[in-house]
Design a protein around this motif. Structure first.
Motif, PDB file in Angstrom:
ATOM      1  N   LYS A 195       2.389  -5.262   3.055  1.00 23.87           N
ATOM      2  CA  LYS A 195       3.436  -6.054   2.399  1.00 23.87           C
ATOM      3  C   LYS A 195       4.696  -5.238   2.143  1.00 23.87           C
ATOM      4  O   LYS A 195       5.778  -5.794   1.970  1.00 23.87           O
ATOM      5  CB  LYS A 195       2.901  -6.581   1.056  1.00 23.87           C
ATOM      6  CG  LYS A 195       2.091  -7.870   1.164  1.00 23.87           C
ATOM      7  CD  LYS A 195       3.022  -9.054   1.415  1.00 23.87           C
ATOM      8  CE  LYS A 195       2.313 -10.374   1.152  1.00 23.87           C
ATOM      9  NZ  LYS A 195       3.206 -11.509   1.512  1.00 23.87           N
ATOM     10  N   TYR A 206       5.564  -4.047  -0.571  1.00 23.90           N
ATOM     11  CA  TYR A 206       6.134  -4.427  -1.870  1.00 23.90           C
ATOM     12  C   TYR A 206       6.623  -3.214  -2.664  1.00 23.90           C
ATOM     13  O   TYR A 206       7.453  -3.337  -3.545  1.00 23.90           O
ATOM     14  CB  TYR A 206       5.081  -5.161  -2.709  1.00 23.90           C
ATOM     15  CG  TYR A 206       4.885  -6.641  -2.364  1.00 23.90           C
ATOM     16  CD1 TYR A 206       5.847  -7.365  -1.672  1.00 23.90           C
ATOM     17  CD2 TYR A 206       3.727  -7.300  -2.781  1.00 23.90           C
ATOM     18  CE1 TYR A 206       5.655  -8.712  -1.386  1.00 23.90           C
ATOM     19  CE2 TYR A 206       3.532  -8.653  -2.498  1.00 23.90           C
ATOM     20  CZ  TYR A 206       4.496  -9.347  -1.799  1.00 23.90           C
ATOM     21  OH  TYR A 206       4.307 -10.681  -1.525  1.00 23.90           O
ATOM     22  N   ILE A 260      -2.820 -12.014   1.588  1.00 28.50           N
ATOM     23  CA  ILE A 260      -2.482 -11.887   0.168  1.00 28.50           C
ATOM     24  C   ILE A 260      -1.815 -13.181  -0.312  1.00 28.50           C
ATOM     25  O   ILE A 260      -2.124 -13.692  -1.391  1.00 28.50           O
ATOM     26  CB  ILE A 260      -1.561 -10.663  -0.065  1.00 28.50           C
ATOM     27  CG1 ILE A 260      -2.209  -9.397   0.512  1.00 28.50           C
ATOM     28  CG2 ILE A 260      -1.245 -10.482  -1.547  1.00 28.50           C
ATOM     29  CD1 ILE A 260      -3.587  -9.072  -0.020  1.00 28.50           C
ATOM     30  N   ARG A 314      -1.436  -7.219 -11.877  1.00 30.25           N
ATOM     31  CA  ARG A 314       0.022  -7.404 -11.836  1.00 30.25           C
ATOM     32  C   ARG A 314       0.757  -6.400 -12.714  1.00 30.25           C
ATOM     33  O   ARG A 314       0.223  -5.893 -13.683  1.00 30.25           O
ATOM     34  CB  ARG A 314       0.379  -8.830 -12.278  1.00 30.25           C
ATOM     35  CG  ARG A 314       0.047  -9.820 -11.192  1.00 30.25           C
ATOM     36  CD  ARG A 314       0.385 -11.232 -11.535  1.00 30.25           C
ATOM     37  NE  ARG A 314      -0.027 -12.066 -10.408  1.00 30.25           N
ATOM     38  CZ  ARG A 314       0.789 -12.461  -9.422  1.00 30.25           C
ATOM     39  NH1 ARG A 314       2.059 -12.147  -9.449  1.00 30.25           N
ATOM     40  NH2 ARG A 314       0.320 -13.184  -8.428  1.00 30.25           N
ATOM     41  N   GLU A 315       1.987  -6.162 -12.331  1.00 27.26           N
ATOM     42  CA  GLU A 315       2.902  -5.350 -13.131  1.00 27.26           C
ATOM     43  C   GLU A 315       3.374  -6.180 -14.324  1.00 27.26           C
ATOM     44  O   GLU A 315       3.233  -7.398 -14.331  1.00 27.26           O
ATOM     45  CB  GLU A 315       4.143  -4.988 -12.295  1.00 27.26           C
ATOM     46  CG  GLU A 315       3.872  -4.270 -11.006  1.00 27.26           C
ATOM     47  CD  GLU A 315       3.783  -2.775 -11.199  1.00 27.26           C
ATOM     48  OE1 GLU A 315       3.740  -2.337 -12.370  1.00 27.26           O
ATOM     49  OE2 GLU A 315       3.734  -2.063 -10.182  1.00 27.26           O
ATOM     50  N   LEU A 370       5.035  -9.194 -11.024  1.00 27.71           N
ATOM     51  CA  LEU A 370       4.779  -9.071  -9.588  1.00 27.71           C
ATOM     52  C   LEU A 370       3.476  -8.306  -9.335  1.00 27.71           C
ATOM     53  O   LEU A 370       2.935  -7.661 -10.231  1.00 27.71           O
ATOM     54  CB  LEU A 370       5.958  -8.370  -8.902  1.00 27.71           C
ATOM     55  CG  LEU A 370       7.307  -9.072  -9.076  1.00 27.71           C
ATOM     56  CD1 LEU A 370       8.389  -8.357  -8.273  1.00 27.71           C
ATOM     57  CD2 LEU A 370       7.235 -10.545  -8.654  1.00 27.71           C
ATOM     58  N   LEU A 371       3.008  -8.395  -8.113  1.00 28.03           N
ATOM     59  CA  LEU A 371       1.711  -7.802  -7.779  1.00 28.03           C
ATOM     60  C   LEU A 371       1.755  -6.273  -7.804  1.00 28.03           C
ATOM     61  O   LEU A 371       2.735  -5.663  -7.367  1.00 28.03           O
ATOM     62  CB  LEU A 371       1.255  -8.294  -6.405  1.00 28.03           C
ATOM     63  CG  LEU A 371       0.890  -9.778  -6.374  1.00 28.03           C
ATOM     64  CD1 LEU A 371       0.938 -10.315  -4.951  1.00 28.03           C
ATOM     65  CD2 LEU A 371      -0.494  -9.996  -6.976  1.00 28.03           C
TER      66      LEU A 371
END
Lengths: 253, 646
Positions: free
Chosen positions: B85, B87, B125, B137-138, B142-143
């Motif tokens: 991802k 991210y 995901i 999660r944060e 977000l993830l």
């Protein structure tokens, strides 16, 4: 700490050849079990002894043997998953028992969980409850990016707490009414806490509760026994949440 | 031999999958309704495939031996699932995930399959989040991601230490939805005992209803086997008690080739065996090696005292501790890949430095991390694992180091499949751990979940259409056909044969005996002499088994001993094939270590010149030597190098 040997144990266990059989207790003795062995390893040894003696071994459900698949059950000395906290039967170890002790083992007792053989029960009723609505209606593909909808850390954690349910049925077995409310509420809360699951939260609660009632589970009278015996510490606050979802669903009908 | 056509699409690596998708056939919705698919196994691969195929409109029958599809052993995966991802903005990419997987697998996997796996990983995901998987999660919502062994980026998504559970529940929910709609017929407590072929094509299965004992016939237009790995051939492993290789083995006997069966993963951090009453091994997540330091005593006499229980680990002064991974592999230290860490532990224990009564354990010590970070931080990171460890061993890992030892964990080898995940039998597919295709000789952490879901959600639903499009005129399988009758007769015959042996020893006796042979000669360290010996020993055990096994109970009732007997009969055959494969592959690669193929300093040495191939074993009849075919591996996008972690 260091493993010891339990020289002799009496195992009083429920034997029932099939669903039609009346069933009865039988008592066996077993010798030289290490306190470091798991409860199910003790049953393995007992079973191999029975086979060698030409007797029918005791049928019991088990699979992962690390406390996560939810297959193992057993009511041991009057407690679901036995005399330890926050463990499944497969994680229970023999150091929790004393030399010379008589250990009583029964299957889950609930009208909705008929006995298949000995200690093995049929938990298909749980399947039917989840099939009635324990999901989010999305197909594979065509979904938004995973980070498209932020979810607070707290909501994700609370959802995860409820999602930890392993579907073993200890809550039903521990409840004097054989209620499945903790099980149902765990799934309802797991999904309702997330924005993706919120859309269908009310209809989900309504459908799952209706199915639960239909399948012969008893009503909840808030004794809290389910929470005490839950190997994953699922909280009964989930039941309050389920009631809320359910009532608003009925109200809006 | 040209009988193996991997069907890898032409063109540049990054375009193969898209190009292939546009070239393969599609079945119309009206025709999908007429086509039936059997899916055996309901772990991540099976459940996601059954749900996705049913959503598309196919009529699906799904099978599992457990009492519920939710209990398949994918549920026990702890650490996480990889996805490209990016991210974290740490320069992850599809190519990087592909490259790490190929390299981690010691260059024994197919480039095209691995690239596709990396390519579809981000979709997984997205799909799981949409289903309600509560990933970590944060605080911003977000993830979150974790790091895992063998990689330099953070791409692992997780749900506490229960990622497998949550992903499986997601797939199970999707499956339940299709069951409720009547698109999937679910057969729990049913075990597949044979695959039925008509006109050379897979057209159904024979299964035993484990409650009634009834042998049943099920027909379809295609059969998907998603039954996991064969690690339980070793008796002790981290697999579930019921995990077995029987479905895959029946496919092998019906013409589906088995590939790289000697590639099994030995996980370095499991709770050690105690005494001789143990039934299975419990994994401690790889993530623990981020903060734990692995050591044994430097002095033999200290190890001896530890084994006798005269002293404890905390009595050994700092200078007398051998942090052997840090000593041998200064650049990777405690985070070397699984195969390397496992071999190093065995080497120390074999040299007499093992620390438990059996001499088969090393320490994983958190003292240093607790001093550095505080107990609270360690508790937040690993609390559930520490609790699990304490429940099993009665030792508090905050106060005393954990004892760990390697254990059998995962099967990289499995049924041979082409790019469409079809076996050498037309209409018979193999997905997830059951196939061989993506992990080469060593799987990276958090990649098994990725592969199971990739196959089930995003690969098979496309590729199976290419086959089924030509089956739209094929009528429903006639389960009264001679082929079904013969298959059922063979299954019944075998069960009766086993049951009527009425020997003197329970199934476990033979399973344990096989397990010892496998661990000693086909385990972490292998040589030609030992492998030949193992083949002979397995033959002897098999002979004894078929003469002297004792199965109690009734045929037409729930009978766990009968179930076990059938599985162990197949494990005896699988074990022998593993030994043949290990004997053929006279090189060390990934989890396969041949003592004849080592570098000067004792590390594993690959032999690319001779062994850059997938071994493909063809069944050649009962009691006959299997035939070896080879699929040459062609690397166009990566350069083969010797792995080094020093």
């Amino acid at each position: 700490m260091a493993d010891k040997i339990l020289k002799k144990l009496n195992i009083k266990v429920w034997r029932q050849n099939n669903a039609q059989d009346k069933g009865r207790f039988e008592t066996y003795t077993i010798e030289n079990i290490s306190t470091g062995s798991s409860f199910l390893e003790m049953l393995d040894i007992l079973n191999n002894n029975l086979i060698e003696e030409g007797k029918d071994p005791i049928a019991f459900d088990h699979d992962c043997r690390e406390g996560i698949c939810g297959t193992c059950s057993l009511f041991i000395n009057g407690r679901a998953h036995g005399p330890d906290t926050e463990v499944t039967t497969c994680q229970l170890h023999m150091r929790k028992f004393k030399d010379g002790e008589t250990i009583t083992i029964e299957p889950w007792r609930a009208a909705a969980f008929p006995v298949i053989k000995d200690l093995v029960v049929d938990r298909t009723a749980f399947e039917k409850i989840l099939q009635a609505g324990g999901y989010i209606s999305v197909n594979t593909g065509g979904v938004p990016d995973a980070n498209a909808i932020p979810i607070s850390h707290e909501d994700a954690e609370e959802s995860m707490d409820a999602a930890s349910c392993i579907g073993c049925g200890a809550c039903v077995a521990a409840c004097k009414n054989s209620s499945a409310m903790l099980f149902v509420s765990a799934k309802v809360a797991h999904l309702a806490k997330l924005p993706q699951g919120k859309v269908e939260a009310k209809s989900r609660a309504r459908k799952m509760v209706a199915k639960m009632d239909e399948l012969g589970f008893g009503g909840c009278t808030n004794t809290g026994a389910c929470e005490v015996e839950c190997p994953k510490s699922i909280s009964i606050t989930n039941i309050a949440r389920l009631n809320r979802e359910y009532l608003t669903a009925r109200f809006s009908e | 031999m040209s009988i193996l056509d991997s069907k890898i699409p032409e063109g540049p690596l990054a375009e193969k999958w898209n190009k292939h998708k546009s070239n393969i056939k599609v079945v119309s919705p009206a025709n999908k309704r007429k086509l039936e698919v059997i899916v055996v196994g309901t772990g991540l691969g099976g459940a996601s495939a059954a749900a996705s195929l049913a959503e598309l409109g196919y009529k699906v029958k799904a099978f599992c031996y457990q009492d519920s599809p939710r209990r398949a052993h994918s549920i026990a995966a702890q650490g996480g699932i990889n996805a490209a991802k990016n991210y974290q903005n740490d320069n992850d990419s599809v190519f990087r995930l592909f490259y790490d997987t190929i390299k981690g697998g010691d260059y024994r996997a197919r480039e095209a399959n691995v690239y596709r796996l990396a390519e579809v990983s981000p979709n997984i995901i997205d799909q799981c989040v949409a289903q309600g998987v509560p990933f970590g999660r944060e605080y911003g919502g977000l993830l979150d991601n974790r790091s895992f062994g063998g990689v330099l980026v953070s791409r692992t998504f997780y749900a506490r230490g229960q990622t497998g559970q949550q992903l499986l529940l997601g797939a199970y929910q999707a499956l339940n939805r299709q069951i409720s709609k009547g698109n999937v017929e679910m057969y729990s407590r049913h075990e597949m005992l044979d695959v039925v072929k008509i006109d050379g094509k897979a057209r159904g299965i024979i299964a035993r209803d484990l409650v009634s004992g009834e042998i049943k016939r099920f027909g379809a237009h295609a059969v998907v086997v998603a039954t996991g790995g064969y690690g339980n051939v070793f008796f002790l492993s981290t697999n579930a008690m019921g995990s077995n290789g029987s479905a895959a083995w029946q496919c092998y006997k019906k013409g589906a080739m088995m590939s790289n069966p000697c590639f099994v993963q030995i996980h370095p951090t499991c709770i050690p065996v105690h005494g001789d009453q143990q039934s299975k091994l419990t994994l401690m997540s790889e993530s623990l090696r981020n903060d734990g330091r692995v050591w044994v005593p430097k002095k033999n006499e200290d190890a001896e005292k530890l084994r006798k229980g005269e002293i404890g680990p905390n009595d050994i002064p700092e200078d007398d501790r051998d942090f052997y991974l840090e000593r041998r592999y200064p650049s990777y230290g405690n985070l070397v890949p699984r195969d390397v860490a496992s071999r190093a532990a065995k080497e120390r224990c074999d040299a007499g430095f093992g620390v438990n009564a059996e001499g088969k354990a090393v320490y994983l010590d958190f003292k240093y991390a607790i001093e550095r970070l505080g107990k609270d931080v360690i508790k937040a990171r690993y609390g559930n694992l520490f609790q699990m460890y304490e429940k099993i061993t009665d030792v508090d890992p905050y106060k005393e180091p954990m004892m760990i030892y390697p254990a059998i964990h995962y099967s990289m080898g499995g049924t041979w499949v082409d790019y469409n995940l079809m076996t050498t039998v037309p209409g018979l597919y193999s997905i997830g751990e059951a196939n061989f295709s993506d992990h080469g000789a060593n799987r990276l952490g958090a990649s098994a979940l990725m592969q199971g879901l990739a196959d089930g959600y995003f690969v098979l639903p496309y590729t199976i259409g290419d086959y089924l499009a030509d089956e739209i005129l094929t009528p429903k399988a006639d389960t009264n056909a001679l082929e079904f009758e013969e298959a059922e007769k063979a299954v019944t015959g075998r069960i009766e044969k086993l049951f009527n042996i009425k020997g003197s020893k329970p199934v476990d006796y033979f399973h344990k005996k096989l397990g010892h042979v496998m661990w000693d000669y086909v385990g972490m360290s292998r040589n030609a002499e030992g492998l030949k010996k193992a083949i002979e020993m397995i033959k002897e055990i098999r002979e004894e088994f078929w003469k002297d096994v004792k199965i109690p109970g009734e045929l037409n009732n729930l009978n766990p001993e009968l179930e076990k007997a059938g599985r162990v009969a197949d494990f005896l055959d699988i074990g022998e094939l593993m030994a043949h494969d290990a004997l053929d592959r006279n090189e060390s690669c990934g989890g396969h270590f041949r003592e004849e193929s080592v570098t000067e300093d004792g590390e594993a040495k690959r032999d690319d010149e001779q062994f850059t191939y997938v071994s493909c074993w063809e069944f050649n009849g009962e009691g006959k030597e299997p035939v070896l075919h080879k699929e040459d591996l062609v690397f166009e996008n990566v350069k083969l190098t010797q792995r080094s972690y020093k």
